[in-house]
Design an enzyme around this catalytic site. Structure first.
Site, PDB file in Angstrom:
ATOM      1  N   ARG A 150       0.810  -1.229   0.000  1.00 56.00           N
ATOM      2  CA  ARG A 150       0.000   0.000   0.000  1.00 56.00           C
ATOM      3  C   ARG A 150       0.843   1.279   0.000  1.00 56.00           C
ATOM      4  O   ARG A 150       0.532   2.210  -0.739  1.00 56.00           O
ATOM      5  CB  ARG A 150      -0.987   0.026   1.175  1.00 56.00           C
ATOM      6  CG  ARG A 150      -1.929  -1.176   1.227  1.00 56.00           C
ATOM      7  CD  ARG A 150      -3.096  -0.961   2.179  1.00 56.00           C
ATOM      8  NE  ARG A 150      -3.973   0.070   1.684  1.00 56.00           N
ATOM      9  CZ  ARG A 150      -4.025   1.295   2.131  1.00 56.00           C
ATOM     10  NH1 ARG A 150      -3.268   1.661   3.147  1.00 56.00           N
ATOM     11  NH2 ARG A 150      -4.824   2.173   1.592  1.00 56.00           N
ATOM     12  N   CYS A 177      15.004  -5.088  -3.833  1.00 54.06           N
ATOM     13  CA  CYS A 177      15.882  -4.300  -4.698  1.00 54.06           C
ATOM     14  C   CYS A 177      15.050  -3.311  -5.509  1.00 54.06           C
ATOM     15  O   CYS A 177      14.961  -3.396  -6.719  1.00 54.06           O
ATOM     16  CB  CYS A 177      16.670  -5.223  -5.612  1.00 54.06           C
ATOM     17  SG  CYS A 177      15.643  -6.325  -6.557  1.00 54.06           S
TER      18      CYS A 177
HETATM   19  N1  LLP Z   1     -17.358  -3.567  -2.651  1.00 54.29           N
HETATM   20  C1  LLP Z   1     -16.758  -3.376  -3.829  1.00 54.29           C
HETATM   21  C2  LLP Z   1     -17.542  -3.585  -5.058  1.00 54.29           C
HETATM   22  C3  LLP Z   1     -15.415  -2.972  -3.889  1.00 54.29           C
HETATM   23  O1  LLP Z   1     -14.839  -2.770  -5.064  1.00 54.29           O
HETATM   24  C4  LLP Z   1     -14.697  -2.788  -2.689  1.00 54.29           C
HETATM   25  C5  LLP Z   1     -13.292  -2.394  -2.716  1.00 54.29           C
HETATM   26  C6  LLP Z   1     -15.359  -3.023  -1.464  1.00 54.29           C
HETATM   27  C7  LLP Z   1     -16.693  -3.405  -1.477  1.00 54.29           C
HETATM   28  C8  LLP Z   1     -14.692  -2.852  -0.132  1.00 54.29           C
HETATM   29  O2  LLP Z   1     -14.253  -1.558   0.045  1.00 54.29           O
HETATM   30  P1  LLP Z   1     -13.693  -1.106   1.469  1.00 54.29           P
HETATM   31  O3  LLP Z   1     -14.824  -1.144   2.465  1.00 54.29           O
HETATM   32  O4  LLP Z   1     -12.603  -2.026   1.852  1.00 54.29           O
HETATM   33  O5  LLP Z   1     -13.199   0.264   1.216  1.00 54.29           O
HETATM   34  N2  LLP Z   1      -6.334  -2.054  -2.424  1.00 54.29           N
HETATM   35  C9  LLP Z   1      -6.847  -0.745  -2.086  1.00 54.29           C
HETATM   36  C10 LLP Z   1      -8.336  -0.766  -1.905  1.00 54.29           C
HETATM   37  C11 LLP Z   1      -9.077  -1.248  -3.121  1.00 54.29           C
HETATM   38  C12 LLP Z   1     -10.552  -1.365  -2.853  1.00 54.29           C
HETATM   39  C13 LLP Z   1     -11.259  -1.987  -4.001  1.00 54.29           C
HETATM   40  N3  LLP Z   1     -12.650  -2.209  -3.812  1.00 54.29           N
HETATM   41  C14 LLP Z   1      -6.154  -0.250  -0.832  1.00 54.29           C
HETATM   42  O6  LLP Z   1      -5.273  -0.927  -0.321  1.00 54.29           O
HETATM   43  O7  LLP Z   1      -6.446   0.846  -0.357  1.00 54.29           O
END
Ligand code: LLP
Length: 410
Positions: free
Chosen positions: A310, A340
């Site tokens: 992240r 690296c």
């Molecule tokens: N529902 C859908 C359709 C989504 O695309 C996502 C997240 C969630 C629920 C859950 O979202 P949350 O409550 O966790 O915000 N890898 C990125 C975050 C990508 C989120 C993608 N979709 C990070 O590390 O910040």
């Protein structure tokens, strides 16, 4: 994760004891923190029929999923692999919503055969493909339409999804017509409408606007005879990576329920990060330190972008603390990983007191989008994971071995 008598503890267990026993890097999760986050969010919606579908993409380790299932969560899966994880963790197909841009034919066929609660449709073409699959199987597939409302969630551009130029969903103005078409397709049962604005959202006002847009759409299409059963507002609630400002579940409920309540439709939300991010820490050991005149003081850990990407991918800030801080003056430093890559920096311009090789450092709020985004880059092995719960702790995923690492190769 709190400091007690000068050392970091997880639910009363010294982190030091866990990390010395398992080795590092290791992810440590607090069952207590997951339970508390769940209670706060679920409690905020008390009084309106709702289900929390945990977004498996945030953390799909089976023991974590089983804990959340035990608390009453259902599941939001984003791939065939996540559906499999949900099933292995004991979720029923009727508890799984299946979202995702670019679902493959095999994934759709599997979801139709299972009879998941809803497949969240991303486009006209996908609606037609699901209809054909369901008809071939002689069933009706439950589907929801994912709408792109073109609302800015005020978050990092890489994790915004509900803007017109994002690849997700069907633009709002085309949604009503497509829902009427879906309702007329013999293989489809349109049970819901879905939106997901983005992630790490702290200002709940855009979520309220999205709820209103969906409620209006629901009213319009139900009047045209589309028999909806639920509104799915997706996930997105943000956490306090700086230790200060998180989204407030009460404010979230207050922002969306006035729009949803008049519809009487069952409310689904898909929280990921909010339920698990604060519960997890990534613990690494100091592998080296160096400080030369004219260059920064570096603390080099045995963990980096392979375990937590992240900071590198989104310039995300995670607090980093010494598990047992040594007394002494603090100074500026760079906390970096062993890979690296210059971008392998977990913490830029941080302040630490004296740190020696072998000391343990914990990267906080790493319970979401941490392990799930890990890689084997540099032939590094996936770390172990530990769950602290019920007064004890246990390894819920052992560290990958070299045999695991090479098992799939010629
Ligand atoms: N529902 C859908 C359709 C989504 O695309 C996502 C997240 C969630 C629920 C859950 O979202 P949350 O409550 O966790 O915000 N890898 C990125 C975050 C990508 C989120 C993608 N979709 C990070 O590390 O910040």
């Amino acid at each position: 994760m709190t400091f007690r008598e000068g050392a970091l503890h997880c639910d009363g267990v010294p982190m030091d004891a866990i990390a010395r026993a398992t080795g590092t890097p290791v992810y440590v999760y607090s069952g207590g923190a997951i339970r508390a986050a769940h209670a706060a969010l679920d409690g905020a919606f008390q009084g309106y029929p709702h289900t929390l579908h945990f977004a498996l993409k945030a953390n799909s380790t089976l023991a974590v999923l089983r804990l959340l299932r035990g608390l009453g969560c259902a599941a939001d899966a984003n791939s065939g692999g996540e559906i499999e994880a949900a099933l292995r963790a004991g979720f029923e197909p009727s508890q799984i919503v299946f979202t995702g841009v670019g679902k493959t034919r095999d994934e759709l066929d599997g979801a139709v055969a299972l009879g998941v609660k809803a497949i969240n449709i991303e486009s006209d073409g996908e609606a037609e493909r699901i209809d054909a699959i369901a008809r071939a199987r002689g069933v009706k597939a439950r589907v929801a339409l994912r709408v792109n409302p073109d609302i800015d969630p005020n978050t990092h551009a890489h994790i915004s999804t509900g803007l017109r130029f994002n690849k997700f969903g069907v633009p709002l103005e085309f949604a009503a017509a497509l829902l009427r078409r879906i309702a007329a397709m013999p293989g489809l049962d349109p049970v819901g409408i879905h939106v997901h604005l983005g992630s790490q959202i702290v200002d709940v006002a855009p979520l309220g606007r999205a709820a209103q847009a969906l409620a209006d759409l629901a009213t319009e299409v139900r009047a045209a005879g589309v028999p909806l059963r639920h509104i799915d507002l997706g996930g997105g609630l943000g956490v306090a990576y700086d230790g200060l400002t998180a989204a407030d579940p009460q404010a979230y409920a207050a922002a969306v329920l006035p729009a949803i309540r008049p519809t009487g439709l069952h409310l689904i939300i898909e929280p990921g990060r909010y339920l698990v991010a604060p519960a997890g820490a990534l613990v690494g050991s100091v592998a080296d330190t160096k400080a030369y005149d004219g260059s920064p003081r570096f603390i080099v850990l045995d963990t980096g972008m392979t375990e937590l990407i992240r900071p590198m991918l989104y310039e995300a800030f995670h607090r980093i603390v010494a598990v047992t801080p040594r007394p002494g003056a603090e100074g500026p430093c760079e906390v970096v990983g062993p890979l690296c890559e210059t971008s392998d920096t977990l913490g830029h311009d941080r302040r630490f007191g004296p740190v020696e090789v072998g000391d343990l450092l914990a990267v906080l709020d790493a319970g979401a989008y941490g392990f799930v985004m890990a890689s084997n880059y540099n032939r590094r092995r996936f770390p172990a994971e530990v769950l602290v719960d019920g007064g004890g702790w246990r390894v819920i995923r052992r560290r990958q071995t070299f045999d695991d690492l090479f098992a799939t190769e010629e």
